[in-house]
Motif scaffolding. Structure first.
Motif: not given
Length: 71
Positions: A41, A45, A60-61, A64, A67-71
């Motif tokens: 991460k 980032e 990344v997929a 996401r 994390q409910n769409g958040r990296i």
């Protein structure tokens, strides 16, 4: 605790616990990038990873999703 759900069509769907999914992510990060999820991460980032790398894209997929769409 994990669970197995059954759809209306009779298909079983396995739903891992949060710990099981975290353990899975750590294993995939080690296998694909040789680092922990936290290290991945940070590097992602900071822009230090190549999105064209299939291993990076997979992590990344997965992150996401986890994390409910958040990296």
């Amino acid at each position: 605790m994990n669970s197995v759900l059954t759809t209306d069509a009779g298909t079983e769907v396995y739903e891992p616990s949060a710990k099981e999914y975290a353990d899975y992510l750590e294993a995939r990060a080690q296998a694909l990038a040789g680092v922990s999820v936290a290290e991945f991460k940070s590097a992602y980032e900071a822009g230090n990873l190549d999105d064209a790398d299939p291993g990076v894209s997979e992590l990344v997929a997965l992150l996401r999703i986890g994390q409910n769409g958040r990296i």
